[in-house]
Motif scaffolding. Structure first.
Motif, PDB file in Angstrom:
ATOM      1  N   ASP A   1     -15.643   0.804   9.158  1.00 52.12           N
ATOM      2  CA  ASP A   1     -16.131   0.062   7.989  1.00 52.12           C
ATOM      3  C   ASP A   1     -15.001  -0.499   7.138  1.00 52.12           C
ATOM      4  OD1 ASP A   1     -15.118   2.383   6.937  1.00 52.12           O
ATOM      5  OD2 ASP A   1     -17.011   3.069   6.036  1.00 52.12           O
ATOM      6  N   GLY A   2     -13.749  -0.243   7.542  1.00 54.59           N
ATOM      7  CA  GLY A   2     -12.600  -0.776   6.817  1.00 54.59           C
ATOM      8  C   GLY A   2     -12.299  -0.063   5.519  1.00 54.59           C
ATOM      9  N   ARG A   3     -12.938   1.065   5.294  1.00 52.68           N
ATOM     10  CA  ARG A   3     -12.753   1.763   4.025  1.00 52.68           C
ATOM     11  C   ARG A   3     -11.551   2.694   4.054  1.00 52.68           C
ATOM     12  NH1 ARG A   3     -17.273   5.782   1.176  1.00 52.68           N
ATOM     13  NH2 ARG A   3     -16.048   6.232  -0.709  1.00 52.68           N
ATOM     14  N   TYR A   4     -11.182   3.193   5.246  1.00 47.56           N
ATOM     15  CA  TYR A   4     -10.116   4.182   5.352  1.00 47.56           C
ATOM     16  C   TYR A   4      -9.074   3.747   6.374  1.00 47.56           C
ATOM     17  CZ  TYR A   4     -13.468   7.261   2.998  1.00 47.56           C
ATOM     18  OH  TYR A   4     -14.359   7.808   2.111  1.00 47.56           O
ATOM     19  N   LEU A   5      -7.834   4.265   6.154  1.00 47.43           N
ATOM     20  CA  LEU A   5      -6.734   4.082   7.099  1.00 47.43           C
ATOM     21  C   LEU A   5      -6.211   5.456   7.492  1.00 47.43           C
ATOM     22  CD1 LEU A   5      -4.636   1.358   5.186  1.00 47.43           C
ATOM     23  CD2 LEU A   5      -6.456   0.962   6.868  1.00 47.43           C
TER      24      LEU A   5
ATOM     25  N   LEU B   1      -9.398   2.852   0.670  1.00 44.80           N
ATOM     26  CA  LEU B   1      -9.238   1.538   0.054  1.00 44.80           C
ATOM     27  C   LEU B   1     -10.442   1.213  -0.831  1.00 44.80           C
ATOM     28  CD1 LEU B   1      -7.975  -0.553   3.127  1.00 44.80           C
ATOM     29  CD2 LEU B   1      -6.595   0.580   1.367  1.00 44.80           C
ATOM     30  N   THR B   2     -10.202   0.424  -1.859  1.00 44.13           N
ATOM     31  CA  THR B   2     -11.277  -0.037  -2.723  1.00 44.13           C
ATOM     32  C   THR B   2     -11.956  -1.247  -2.086  1.00 44.13           C
ATOM     33  OG1 THR B   2      -9.835  -1.533  -3.938  1.00 44.13           O
ATOM     34  CG2 THR B   2      -9.994   0.737  -4.741  1.00 44.13           C
TER      35      THR B   2
ATOM     36  N   LEU C   1       0.811  -1.213   0.000  1.00 46.36           N
ATOM     37  CA  LEU C   1       0.000   0.000   0.000  1.00 46.36           C
ATOM     38  C   LEU C   1       0.845   1.264   0.000  1.00 46.36           C
ATOM     39  CD1 LEU C   1      -2.749  -0.968   2.623  1.00 46.36           C
ATOM     40  CD2 LEU C   1      -2.923  -1.049   0.130  1.00 46.36           C
ATOM     41  N   GLY C   2       2.080   1.164   0.492  1.00 50.49           N
ATOM     42  CA  GLY C   2       2.962   2.325   0.531  1.00 50.49           C
ATOM     43  C   GLY C   2       4.411   1.908   0.541  1.00 50.49           C
TER      44      GLY C   2
ATOM     45  N   ALA D   1      -6.835   3.303  -3.072  1.00 53.53           N
ATOM     46  CA  ALA D   1      -7.584   4.180  -3.986  1.00 53.53           C
ATOM     47  C   ALA D   1      -6.909   5.549  -4.071  1.00 53.53           C
ATOM     48  CB  ALA D   1      -9.027   4.311  -3.527  1.00 53.53           C
ATOM     49  N   ASN D   2      -6.806   6.263  -2.951  1.00 50.24           N
ATOM     50  CA  ASN D   2      -6.121   7.561  -2.952  1.00 50.24           C
ATOM     51  C   ASN D   2      -5.639   7.889  -1.555  1.00 50.24           C
ATOM     52  OD1 ASN D   2      -8.263   9.254  -1.554  1.00 50.24           O
ATOM     53  ND2 ASN D   2      -9.421   8.486  -3.316  1.00 50.24           N
TER      54      ASN D   2
END
Length: 412
Positions: free
Chosen positions: A299-303, A326-327, A284-285, A333-334
């Motif tokens: 919701d696991g969508r963001y870090l 995250l997708t 991821l990085g 994603a961005n």
């Protein structure tokens, strides 16, 4: 001539006079009946397990009244089993579950409560003495000596019920070794290392999965059924976070890029996502971005992430705060920066940065922030070396990229 003839007649008459008459003839002996039963010759009874208790009951002879003196039974002495102890395939196995033949391997427990010594043996006897010497980190730790239990184990077989244990809390990490001796002669030895958990363990509440980092470089997963999986890292894993539902783990891999630099200046980080279902991982990085210390949204969508070495000198601190989206398939994603949010006060000569200090004089264990909900991150933001009332706790709304101050910070 007449004289010889007369003499012959005389002898003939004399012989005839000496023959017995029919009445004087001796009677013939009476024959025994042919159907008489002949008594058998006396035999000794079969010796019992104790030869001294064997007895013989003789039978009477058909012609004698006396009782025959019994002949003592002599039992052939049983030869004692010959001791020829042989041990093979000695191993130290962690926890009872791993003894099962069908238990999935490799098995890497997060915690070791029991350490079993298992081995095959043959040629053992009740006269043999078994010694077990347990060593911990090279020092003799435990010693046991006992006679071989033939009723329990027999001469040949496999031992699977000898172990050391500690249930409160667990067996300590370190190097274990066991030595087996029979009658003072060493027959086998085996070793096992219980690794230290350097990060974690952490439980994912929805799946019940547990993860930990062992010896800095191994990410270990324990499922609810007790089976395990593990993945090795090139660099040290310094932190990790579960994705909701237990599908994946986001972790930071620390790389030493310059060992001569002090503190954290020579360190950089890769950011990885390990899918614990498929066993695959993706990046991821990179070390160029130096992203680390992930905090996952509900919701696991963001870090929420830090970047930089977090090294400070005077009014300069190498630290920034980011949010990665995250997708649905857990790809990157961005990346959103603090500068992308509106609503921060404008402070001359300074920019908003994450606060790395806790109460008092010393630094705290910094985290990027905490999630209020799936789209709102609460973080402490300061303007380093600026005398301003802008320092405070802010809520960052990801959807509209705005911030709201919810509390003041007293920065000295």
């Amino acid at each position: 001539m007449k004289h010889y003839l007369s003499l012959s007649i005389f002898f003939i008459l004399l012989l005839a006079a000496c023959q017995p008459t029919p009445a004087d003839e001796p009677s013939l002996p009476t024959l025994m009946p042919t159907n008489i039963t002949v008594e058998p010759t006396p035999t000794l009874a079969e010796a019992t397990t104790e030869p001294g208790e064997a007895t013989a009951v003789p039978t009477q002879s058909a012609t004698a009244e006396s009782t025959a003196e019994p002949v003592p039974a002599t039992a052939t002495p049983t030869q004692a089993p010959v001791s020829n102890p042989q041990f093979s395939n000695l191993a130290l196995l962690p926890n009872r579950a791993s003894l099962s033949a069908g238990w999935p391997q490799p098995y890497t427990p997060i915690a070791t409560d029991e350490l079993y010594a298992v081995w095959n043996y043959s040629g053992m006897t009740a006269a043999d003495q078994l010694e077990r010497l347990w060593y911990y980190n090279g020092d003799l730790w435990l010693e046991r000596s006992e006679a071989w239990d033939m009723n329990k184990y027999g001469a040949n077989g496999r031992v699977e019920d000898i172990y050391v244990y500690d249930y409160e809390p667990n067996l300590p990490p370190g190097h274990y070794r066991v030595v087996l001796k029979v009658n003072g002669v060493e027959l086998a030895s085996a070793e096992h290392t219980i690794p230290a958990n350097t990060v974690g363990p952490k439980v994912e509440p929805n799946s019940g999965f547990t993860a930990a980092v062992q010896n800095n470089k191994t990410l270990v997963l324990r499922r609810v059924d007790g089976t395990t999986a593990s993945w090795n890292s090139f660099g040290d894993i310094v932190d990790f976070a579960w994705l909701p539902g237990g599908q994946g783990i986001v972790y930071t891999e620390q790389i030493v890029v310059n060992a001569e630099l002090p503190g954290t200046l020579g360190l950089r980080h890769n950011l990885w996502l390990q899918n614990v279902v498929t066993g695959q991982k993706h990046q991821l990085g990179s070390t160029d971005e130096d992203l680390h210390t992930p905090i996952v949204s509900p919701d696991g969508r963001y870090l929420a992430l830090y970047s930089g070495t977090l090294y400070g000198d005077a009014c300069g601190v190498d630290a920034d705060l980011h949010i990665m989206e995250l997708t649905a398939d857990l790809q990157r994603a961005n990346l959103i920066d603090l500068a992308d949010f509106s609503g921060f006060p404008v402070v001359a000569g300074a920019i908003p940065q994450p606060n790395l200090w806790g109460p008092g004089d010393g630094p705290a264990e910094p985290i990027p922030g905490k999630w209020v909900d799936g789209q709102t991150l609460e973080a402490r933001v300061i303007w380093i070396c600026a005398e301003t009332k802008a320092h405070g706790t802010y809520q960052l709304d990801i959807n509209d990229r705005t911030v709201e101050k919810v509390a003041n910070l007293n920065i000295q």
